[in-house]
Write a protein that holds these residues in place. Structure first.
Motif, PDB file in Angstrom:
ATOM      1  N   GLU A 180     -33.869  11.220   0.253  1.00 46.74           N
ATOM      2  CA  GLU A 180     -32.602  11.868  -0.076  1.00 46.74           C
ATOM      3  C   GLU A 180     -31.581  10.842  -0.571  1.00 46.74           C
ATOM      4  N   CYS A 181     -31.576   9.682   0.057  1.00 45.48           N
ATOM      5  CA  CYS A 181     -30.660   8.608  -0.312  1.00 45.48           C
ATOM      6  C   CYS A 181     -30.928   8.133  -1.740  1.00 45.48           C
ATOM      7  N   LEU A 182     -32.185   7.898  -2.050  1.00 46.48           N
ATOM      8  CA  LEU A 182     -32.538   7.449  -3.397  1.00 46.48           C
ATOM      9  C   LEU A 182     -32.209   8.516  -4.431  1.00 46.48           C
ATOM     10  N   GLU A 183     -32.508   9.766  -4.127  1.00 44.69           N
ATOM     11  CA  GLU A 183     -32.192  10.865  -5.054  1.00 44.69           C
ATOM     12  C   GLU A 183     -30.686  10.927  -5.312  1.00 44.69           C
ATOM     13  N   TYR A 184     -29.894  10.763  -4.248  1.00 50.20           N
ATOM     14  CA  TYR A 184     -28.442  10.777  -4.395  1.00 50.20           C
ATOM     15  C   TYR A 184     -27.996   9.663  -5.332  1.00 50.20           C
ATOM     16  N   ALA A 185     -28.507   8.450  -5.114  1.00 45.17           N
ATOM     17  CA  ALA A 185     -28.121   7.302  -5.935  1.00 45.17           C
ATOM     18  C   ALA A 185     -28.490   7.517  -7.394  1.00 45.17           C
ATOM     19  N   LEU A 186     -29.666   8.068  -7.630  1.00 45.11           N
ATOM     20  CA  LEU A 186     -30.096   8.317  -9.005  1.00 45.11           C
ATOM     21  C   LEU A 186     -29.270   9.424  -9.652  1.00 45.11           C
ATOM     22  N   ASP A 187     -29.022  10.493  -8.912  1.00 50.25           N
ATOM     23  CA  ASP A 187     -28.242  11.621  -9.439  1.00 50.25           C
ATOM     24  C   ASP A 187     -26.795  11.250  -9.735  1.00 50.25           C
ATOM     25  N   HIS A 188     -26.233  10.322  -8.931  1.00 47.33           N
ATOM     26  CA  HIS A 188     -24.825   9.944  -9.067  1.00 47.33           C
ATOM     27  C   HIS A 188     -24.636   8.597  -9.749  1.00 47.33           C
ATOM     28  N   ASP A 189     -25.713   8.064 -10.297  1.00 44.19           N
ATOM     29  CA  ASP A 189     -25.675   6.808 -11.053  1.00 44.19           C
ATOM     30  C   ASP A 189     -24.963   5.695 -10.279  1.00 44.19           C
ATOM     31  N   GLU A 190     -25.339   5.556  -9.005  1.00 46.36           N
ATOM     32  CA  GLU A 190     -24.762   4.492  -8.177  1.00 46.36           C
ATOM     33  C   GLU A 190     -25.141   3.144  -8.769  1.00 46.36           C
ATOM     34  N   ARG A 191     -24.168   2.303  -9.005  1.00 46.78           N
ATOM     35  CA  ARG A 191     -24.412   1.026  -9.658  1.00 46.78           C
ATOM     36  C   ARG A 191     -24.411  -0.163  -8.715  1.00 46.78           C
ATOM     37  N   PHE A 192     -24.014   0.043  -7.493  1.00 52.57           N
ATOM     38  CA  PHE A 192     -23.930  -1.062  -6.543  1.00 52.57           C
ATOM     39  C   PHE A 192     -24.664  -0.715  -5.262  1.00 52.57           C
ATOM     40  N   GLY A 193     -25.207  -1.733  -4.638  1.00 54.68           N
ATOM     41  CA  GLY A 193     -25.789  -1.572  -3.320  1.00 54.68           C
ATOM     42  C   GLY A 193     -27.246  -1.164  -3.305  1.00 54.68           C
ATOM     43  N   ILE A 194     -27.775  -1.158  -2.090  1.00 50.42           N
ATOM     44  CA  ILE A 194     -29.148  -0.741  -1.836  1.00 50.42           C
ATOM     45  C   ILE A 194     -29.104   0.727  -1.417  1.00 50.42           C
ATOM     46  N   TRP A 195     -29.825   1.541  -2.127  1.00 54.42           N
ATOM     47  CA  TRP A 195     -29.901   2.981  -1.848  1.00 54.42           C
ATOM     48  C   TRP A 195     -31.368   3.372  -1.843  1.00 54.42           C
ATOM     49  N   GLY A 196     -31.825   3.988  -0.784  1.00 53.87           N
ATOM     50  CA  GLY A 196     -33.213   4.416  -0.711  1.00 53.87           C
ATOM     51  C   GLY A 196     -34.196   3.261  -0.802  1.00 53.87           C
ATOM     52  N   GLY A 197     -33.751   2.093  -0.433  1.00 64.33           N
ATOM     53  CA  GLY A 197     -34.630   0.931  -0.443  1.00 64.33           C
ATOM     54  C   GLY A 197     -34.707   0.200  -1.769  1.00 64.33           C
ATOM     55  N   LEU A 198     -33.934   0.631  -2.758  1.00 62.00           N
ATOM     56  CA  LEU A 198     -33.974  -0.002  -4.071  1.00 62.00           C
ATOM     57  C   LEU A 198     -32.619  -0.578  -4.465  1.00 62.00           C
ATOM     58  N   SER A 199     -32.658  -1.706  -5.147  1.00 61.21           N
ATOM     59  CA  SER A 199     -31.438  -2.315  -5.684  1.00 61.21           C
ATOM     60  C   SER A 199     -31.028  -1.574  -6.953  1.00 61.21           C
ATOM     61  N   GLU A 200     -29.871  -1.892  -7.467  1.00 63.81           N
ATOM     62  CA  GLU A 200     -29.393  -1.261  -8.697  1.00 63.81           C
ATOM     63  C   GLU A 200     -30.366  -1.551  -9.841  1.00 63.81           C
ATOM     64  N   ARG A 201     -30.840  -2.750  -9.938  1.00 65.46           N
ATOM     65  CA  ARG A 201     -31.793  -3.121 -10.996  1.00 65.46           C
ATOM     66  C   ARG A 201     -33.090  -2.309 -10.858  1.00 65.46           C
ATOM     67  N   GLU A 202     -33.570  -2.167  -9.631  1.00 61.39           N
ATOM     68  CA  GLU A 202     -34.796  -1.406  -9.397  1.00 61.39           C
ATOM     69  C   GLU A 202     -34.609   0.077  -9.713  1.00 61.39           C
ATOM     70  N   ARG A 203     -33.428   0.614  -9.379  1.00 58.71           N
ATOM     71  CA  ARG A 203     -33.148   2.023  -9.702  1.00 58.71           C
ATOM     72  C   ARG A 203     -33.067   2.226 -11.207  1.00 58.71           C
ATOM     73  N   ARG A 204     -32.459   1.283 -11.908  1.00 57.63           N
ATOM     74  CA  ARG A 204     -32.343   1.363 -13.368  1.00 57.63           C
ATOM     75  C   ARG A 204     -33.747   1.353 -13.995  1.00 57.63           C
ATOM     76  N   ARG A 205     -34.621   0.483 -13.501  1.00 56.17           N
ATOM     77  CA  ARG A 205     -35.999   0.397 -13.992  1.00 56.17           C
ATOM     78  C   ARG A 205     -36.733   1.712 -13.733  1.00 56.17           C
ATOM     79  N   LEU A 206     -36.536   2.287 -12.538  1.00 51.23           N
ATOM     80  CA  LEU A 206     -37.161   3.548 -12.178  1.00 51.23           C
ATOM     81  C   LEU A 206     -36.719   4.668 -13.126  1.00 51.23           C
ATOM     82  N   LYS A 207     -35.428   4.716 -13.437  1.00 55.24           N
ATOM     83  CA  LYS A 207     -34.913   5.734 -14.353  1.00 55.24           C
ATOM     84  C   LYS A 207     -35.505   5.578 -15.747  1.00 55.24           C
ATOM     85  N   LYS A 208     -35.656   4.333 -16.201  1.00 48.17           N
ATOM     86  CA  LYS A 208     -36.235   4.099 -17.530  1.00 48.17           C
ATOM     87  C   LYS A 208     -37.684   4.556 -17.577  1.00 48.17           C
ATOM     88  N   GLN A 209     -38.429   4.334 -16.494  1.00 44.06           N
ATOM     89  CA  GLN A 209     -39.823   4.745 -16.453  1.00 44.06           C
ATOM     90  C   GLN A 209     -39.959   6.262 -16.466  1.00 44.06           C
TER      91      GLN A 209
END
Length: 87
Positions: A56-85
């Protein structure tokens, strides 16, 4: 009464964010989840691995384009990579 007749109501903001109350990060040092640039994310990610609301935490971060911090176990860079994939 048949469940097919049940009305589905939209979630309120409080219901939608209720997962945050169960999040392990809410019970730990918030600075671990928002390290300074170049700081370690290891401790925050360790906490996330055992958290029951990690998805739920990771989904929230992805849905709200959180740019800072660790959310759902992923850093901002890791979340950005996940979205690109996902595109």
């Amino acid at each position: 009464m048949s469940s097919s007749n049940a009305t589905v109501l939209p979630l309120t903001d409080a219901e939608e964010l209720g997962w945050q109350e169960r999040a392990l990060c809410a019970q730990t040092d918030p600075e671990a989840f928002f390290p300074e640039k170049g700081g370690s994310t290891r401790e925050a990610k360790r906490v996330c691995t055992t958290c029951e609301v990690r998805v739920e935490c990771l989904e929230y971060a992805l849905d709200h384009d959180e740019r800072f911090g660790i959310w759902g176990g992923l850093s901002e860079r890791e979340r950005r990579r996940l979205k690109k994939q996902a595109v």
